[in-house]
Design an enzyme around this catalytic site. Structure first.
Site, PDB file in Angstrom:
ATOM      1  N   HIS A   1       0.801  -1.232   0.000  1.00  0.00           N
ATOM      2  CA  HIS A   1       0.000   0.000   0.000  1.00  0.00           C
ATOM      3  C   HIS A   1       0.829   1.275   0.000  1.00  0.00           C
ATOM      4  O   HIS A   1       0.300   2.362  -0.199  1.00  0.00           O
ATOM      5  CB  HIS A   1      -0.932   0.045   1.221  1.00  0.00           C
TER       6      HIS A   1
HETATM    7  C1  UD1 Z   1      -1.910   6.098   5.193  1.00  0.00           C
HETATM    8  C2  UD1 Z   1      -0.629   6.635   5.817  1.00  0.00           C
HETATM    9  C3  UD1 Z   1       0.435   5.544   5.832  1.00  0.00           C
HETATM   10  C4  UD1 Z   1      -0.080   4.285   6.501  1.00  0.00           C
HETATM   11  C5  UD1 Z   1      -1.398   3.867   5.863  1.00  0.00           C
HETATM   12  C6  UD1 Z   1      -1.979   2.704   6.634  1.00  0.00           C
HETATM   13  C7  UD1 Z   1      -0.154   9.018   5.449  1.00  0.00           C
HETATM   14  C8  UD1 Z   1       0.664   9.980   4.696  1.00  0.00           C
HETATM   15  N1  UD1 Z   1      -0.096   7.751   5.037  1.00  0.00           N
HETATM   16  O1  UD1 Z   1      -1.616   5.766   3.839  1.00  0.00           O
HETATM   17  O2  UD1 Z   1       1.565   6.007   6.564  1.00  0.00           O
HETATM   18  O3  UD1 Z   1       0.870   3.270   6.333  1.00  0.00           O
HETATM   19  O4  UD1 Z   1      -2.331   4.952   5.915  1.00  0.00           O
HETATM   20  O5  UD1 Z   1      -2.873   1.975   5.861  1.00  0.00           O
HETATM   21  O6  UD1 Z   1      -0.822   9.396   6.372  1.00  0.00           O
HETATM   22  N2  UD1 Z   1      -8.903   5.120   0.614  1.00  0.00           N
HETATM   23  C9  UD1 Z   1     -10.149   4.579   0.477  1.00  0.00           C
HETATM   24  N3  UD1 Z   1     -10.802   4.182   1.617  1.00  0.00           N
HETATM   25  C10 UD1 Z   1     -10.267   4.308   2.858  1.00  0.00           C
HETATM   26  C11 UD1 Z   1      -8.990   4.860   2.986  1.00  0.00           C
HETATM   27  C12 UD1 Z   1      -8.313   5.266   1.845  1.00  0.00           C
HETATM   28  O7  UD1 Z   1     -10.671   4.460  -0.614  1.00  0.00           O
HETATM   29  O8  UD1 Z   1     -10.935   3.911   3.839  1.00  0.00           O
HETATM   30  C13 UD1 Z   1      -8.175   5.537  -0.613  1.00  0.00           C
HETATM   31  C14 UD1 Z   1      -8.475   6.979  -1.006  1.00  0.00           C
HETATM   32  O9  UD1 Z   1      -8.450   7.081  -2.388  1.00  0.00           O
HETATM   33  C15 UD1 Z   1      -7.286   7.728  -0.472  1.00  0.00           C
HETATM   34  C16 UD1 Z   1      -6.162   6.704  -0.674  1.00  0.00           C
HETATM   35  O10 UD1 Z   1      -6.782   5.452  -0.402  1.00  0.00           O
HETATM   36  O11 UD1 Z   1      -7.040   8.916  -1.153  1.00  0.00           O
HETATM   37  C17 UD1 Z   1      -4.996   6.896   0.233  1.00  0.00           C
HETATM   38  O12 UD1 Z   1      -5.422   7.009   1.588  1.00  0.00           O
HETATM   39  P1  UD1 Z   1      -4.546   7.858   2.630  1.00  0.00           P
HETATM   40  O13 UD1 Z   1      -5.119   7.724   3.972  1.00  0.00           O
HETATM   41  O14 UD1 Z   1      -4.314   9.235   2.124  1.00  0.00           O
HETATM   42  O15 UD1 Z   1      -3.141   7.130   2.555  1.00  0.00           O
HETATM   43  P2  UD1 Z   1      -2.762   5.605   2.790  1.00  0.00           P
HETATM   44  O16 UD1 Z   1      -2.106   5.112   1.553  1.00  0.00           O
HETATM   45  O17 UD1 Z   1      -3.904   4.855   3.318  1.00  0.00           O
HETATM   46  N1  UDP Z   2      -4.177  -5.106   8.791  1.00  0.00           N
HETATM   47  C1  UDP Z   2      -5.470  -5.610   8.938  1.00  0.00           C
HETATM   48  N2  UDP Z   2      -6.150  -5.972   7.803  1.00  0.00           N
HETATM   49  C2  UDP Z   2      -5.610  -5.880   6.558  1.00  0.00           C
HETATM   50  C3  UDP Z   2      -4.290  -5.376   6.436  1.00  0.00           C
HETATM   51  C4  UDP Z   2      -3.611  -4.979   7.574  1.00  0.00           C
HETATM   52  O1  UDP Z   2      -5.975  -5.722  10.047  1.00  0.00           O
HETATM   53  O2  UDP Z   2      -6.277  -6.231   5.585  1.00  0.00           O
HETATM   54  C5  UDP Z   2      -3.448  -4.703  10.002  1.00  0.00           C
HETATM   55  C6  UDP Z   2      -2.120  -5.380  10.161  1.00  0.00           C
HETATM   56  O3  UDP Z   2      -2.249  -6.627  10.782  1.00  0.00           O
HETATM   57  C7  UDP Z   2      -1.343  -4.375  10.989  1.00  0.00           C
HETATM   58  C8  UDP Z   2      -1.884  -3.040  10.506  1.00  0.00           C
HETATM   59  O4  UDP Z   2      -3.135  -3.323   9.891  1.00  0.00           O
HETATM   60  O5  UDP Z   2      -1.642  -4.502  12.365  1.00  0.00           O
HETATM   61  C9  UDP Z   2      -0.936  -2.447   9.518  1.00  0.00           C
HETATM   62  O6  UDP Z   2      -1.555  -1.431   8.826  1.00  0.00           O
HETATM   63  P1  UDP Z   2      -1.030  -0.919   7.414  1.00  0.00           P
HETATM   64  O7  UDP Z   2      -0.251  -1.974   6.736  1.00  0.00           O
HETATM   65  O8  UDP Z   2      -2.212  -0.362   6.729  1.00  0.00           O
HETATM   66  O9  UDP Z   2      -0.141   0.328   7.830  1.00  0.00           O
HETATM   67  P2  UDP Z   2       1.385   0.527   8.302  1.00  0.00           P
HETATM   68  O10 UDP Z   2       1.649  -0.358   9.455  1.00  0.00           O
HETATM   69  O11 UDP Z   2       2.257   0.262   7.119  1.00  0.00           O
HETATM   70  O12 UDP Z   2       1.443   1.984   8.647  1.00  0.00           O
END
Ligand code: UD1
Ligand code: UDP
Length: 360
Positions: free
Chosen positions: A207
């Site tokens: 991601h």
């Molecule tokens: C964010 C965090 C990242 C973390 C990740 C965990 C920042 C800069 N990044 O990244 O550090 O590892 O969360 O998962 O804060 N979207 C949906 N539905 C949702 C959430 C997101 O459709 O419920 C889509 C949207 O298009 C959104 C894109 O995902 O614009 C990115 O979401 P965003 O929260 O900005 O960044 P992540 O890649 O999730």
């Molecule tokens: N996780 C979850 N369901 C999923 C993917 C991840 O519960 O489908 C959990 C995972 O076990 C971990 C956390 O989400 O505890 C990690 O989140 P993510 O990878 O989104 O973010 P990061 O840790 O890279 O910031």
């Protein structure tokens, strides 16, 4: 009495906050108000965690998800400030390194409310990552920095932060892994649902912006995973961001089993049952170790350096074939005797320290 405002917004923060909220619920003299920024908003990226991990329903949901970084962070800053002015908390807790973390820390510090940073001190030393900027800035405006590892303490010292602000308590995600693994064994039906009984499989997630925002890199990762999954099944719970990008770049795969994002209990079950993990997630790299699985990290650096140094985690750079790296690392036994992340009681240690410092 201490009044805490907890600011969360993204999936890993719900998991981290669940452990602290559970301790707070049982503590006298603390009340917790939760602000959910809305950064993650799909049911399976947000609500599912509150329900199954029994996190108290947020008192405020700001509904700020999507958009560019500046817009997202700025909108959060404005809305969080309004809540903090109303609530007048003793302190604010933020977790990790997302835009919700930075917005929460900035809003609080400008109102002279002490910021407590949980999972402080981690560094990738890659300033192209939005997370690196978020965590460096948050650490420098925090009053108490709770760190998961020795490396994190060293990083903070190297940046001139006062040692008196640092607390090495271990990793709260280890608390969560220990607590929910027992629940997963009882409650998760994911192995049956996905027909994985007696099946050797790899669990994968992707991601991170540096992987998803480059067509070339995401294609290279998906091609590598697709080739590996000819022989060994790959289960990939797909983050909405990655799903959108695969569609946008028209990447085709034949063998990978994509599934919707999972709740934590099913995720833990897959982590315990798989033979290996391939991920770019910060949290999942550690969970691989907690559950004794080798891990390939789809990044060229990591904040969790101790896992790489001890041979539990392999970093992937594009000049190495992912398939070759997988073949070289799949049969490894993980030495669980290393105690990098504390004793699984980080949440209790954190709440004790908060009470000692702020209880009046
Ligand atoms: C964010 C965090 C990242 C973390 C990740 C965990 C920042 C800069 N990044 O990244 O550090 O590892 O969360 O998962 O804060 N979207 C949906 N539905 C949702 C959430 C997101 O459709 O419920 C889509 C949207 O298009 C959104 C894109 O995902 O614009 C990115 O979401 P965003 O929260 O900005 O960044 P992540 O890649 O999730
Ligand atoms: N996780 C979850 N369901 C999923 C993917 C991840 O519960 O489908 C959990 C995972 O076990 C971990 C956390 O989400 O505890 C990690 O989140 P993510 O990878 O989104 O973010 P990061 O840790 O890279 O910031």
């Amino acid at each position: 009495m201490i009044k805490i405002v907890t600011i969360i917004g993204a999936r890993p923060q719900f998991i981290k906050a669940a452990t602290i909220s559970r301790v707070i619920k049982n503590a006298d003299d603390i009340v917790e108000i939760i602000i959910h920024t809305g950064q993650h908003y799909d049911n399976n990226m947000s609500h599912v965690f509150f329900e199954e991990m029994e996190i108290p329903t947020p008192n405020y949901n700001l509904g700020i998800g999507g958009g560019n970084h500046g817009h997202q962070t700025g909108s959060m800053l404005i809305s969080i400030e309004n809540v903090l002015v109303t609530e007048e908390p003793t302190l604010v807790i933020v977790y990790g390194d997302t835009n919700s973390t930075l917005a929460g820390a900035l809003a609080a510090t400008k109102l002279q409310i002490p910021v407590i940073h949980i999972e402080a001190g981690l560094r990738s030393f890659n300033r192209n990552m939005p997370e690196e900027i978020n965590r460096v800035l948050t650490d420098h405006i925090s009053e108490m920095l709770f760190t998961p590892t020795d490396a994190a303490i060293e990083n903070l010292k190297n940046e001139g932060i006062y040692e008196s602000k640092m607390y090495r308590v271990g990793d709260i995600m280890y608390d969560a892994a220990l607590f929910y693994k027992e629940k997963a064994k009882i409650n998760s039906e994911i192995i049956k649902t996905l027909n994985l009984e007696n099946v050797d499989f790899i669990l994968a997630t992707v991601h991170r912006a540096e992987n998803t925002d480059s067509k070339e890199r995401l294609t290279s990762i998906m091609k590598g995973l697709d080739e590996i999954s000819i022989k060994t099944k790959i289960i990939l719970p797909i983050h909405p961001r990655t799903k959108q990008k695969i569609k946008e770049y028209k990447i085709k795969t034949k063998n990978i089993t994509f599934i919707d994002p999972l709740g934590y209990i099913d995720m833990v079950m897959l982590e315990m049952s798989c033979k290996m993990i391939i991920t770019d997630s910060g949290g999942i790299q550690k969970e691989a170790f907690f559950h004794g699985k080798p891990c390939i990290t789809l990044r060229s650096e990591t904040e969790w350096v101790e896992l790489v140094e001890s041979g539990c985690n392999f970093l992937w750079a594009e000049d190495i074939s992912l398939v070759d790296l997988y073949n070289a690392s799949k049969a490894l036994n993980i030495d669980l005797s290393n105690n990098f992340y504390g004793s699984g009681n980080a949440a209790a240690l954190i709440v004790d320290q908060l009470l000692e410092k702020y209880k009046v």
